[in-house]
Each structure stands twice: as C-alpha cells, then as structure tokens.
Scaffold this motif. Structure first.
Motif: not given
Length: 118
Positions: A65-77
């Motif tokens: 979940a943390a890996h997916r969250r980081h990917q989503a945040v990175h992509r969003t930013l």
C-alpha cells in the motif's frame, strides 16, 4: 529535473521521505511479528504462528500500500499544473493505527493471562 522535463516539484523530496517512513513502518511490523514467533510459543504453543503470520501479512500489505501510495502521489505531483493537488486519503495511516492498537491490546491480554496464571 523530472521525467517530464519540468523542474522538481518538491526540492525537499518530501514524498520520498514519506515513502521511506512507510517502509520503516513495514519493517517494524515485520520485526514485531518475528519477536512474536520467538516469545509467544511459551504462552500459546503452536498457535503462536497465527499472530506472527498475521503480522507478516500485515507488514506485506503495508509495504504494498505504501508503494502504491508513493507512486500515486509522485504521479499526481508530476502531472499537476498548480501547487494545489488532492492527495490520497488517510486510509493507510488509519489501517496501521488500528493494526498497532489491536496488537498492543492483544499483547496486554497475553501478559495479563500469563501473570494471572502464576
């Protein structure tokens, strides 16, 4: 520079620091599960594998979940055209809070049970 050629969105790399903190949290849960394997057989016998297995499964779930969250945040930013972006919900911190609280309560019950037996 980022993947898209624009300036770095966060000079302090806060999303990366947050991802590292979640990895440390997953590692701490793994260590707690391994400690449970070491300590609980005296109290629970062969059933000690159950809380340890649940702890390891929870650690893997937190890491994924943390890996997916980081990917989503990175992509969003990276894709954002403004400084104001909506980020993921607080589901992961809430789940970890519930997990750790439940583990603490279970540990307290085990300690009280062994103390009362003596």
């Amino acid at each position: 520079m980022t993947d898209s050629g624009r300036q770095v969105f966060d000079p302090g790399l806060q999303p990366e620091r947050t991802a590292l903190a979640w990895r440390r949290t997953g590692l701490a849960i793994t260590v707690a599960a391994l400690v449970a394997v070491r300590i609980l057989p005296e109290v629970l016998g062969p059933w000690a594998i159950v809380p340890a297995g649940l702890g390891l499964a929870a650690a893997v779930a937190v890491l994924i979940a943390a890996h997916r969250r980081h990917q989503a945040v990175h992509r969003t930013l990276i894709d954002a055209d403004t400084d104001r972006v909506s980020l993921p919900s607080g589901a992961l911190p809430f789940a970890v809070t519930v997990l750790v609280t439940g583990g603490g309560i279970a540990a307290a019950i085990v300690v009280l049970m062994t103390h009362l037996e003596q």
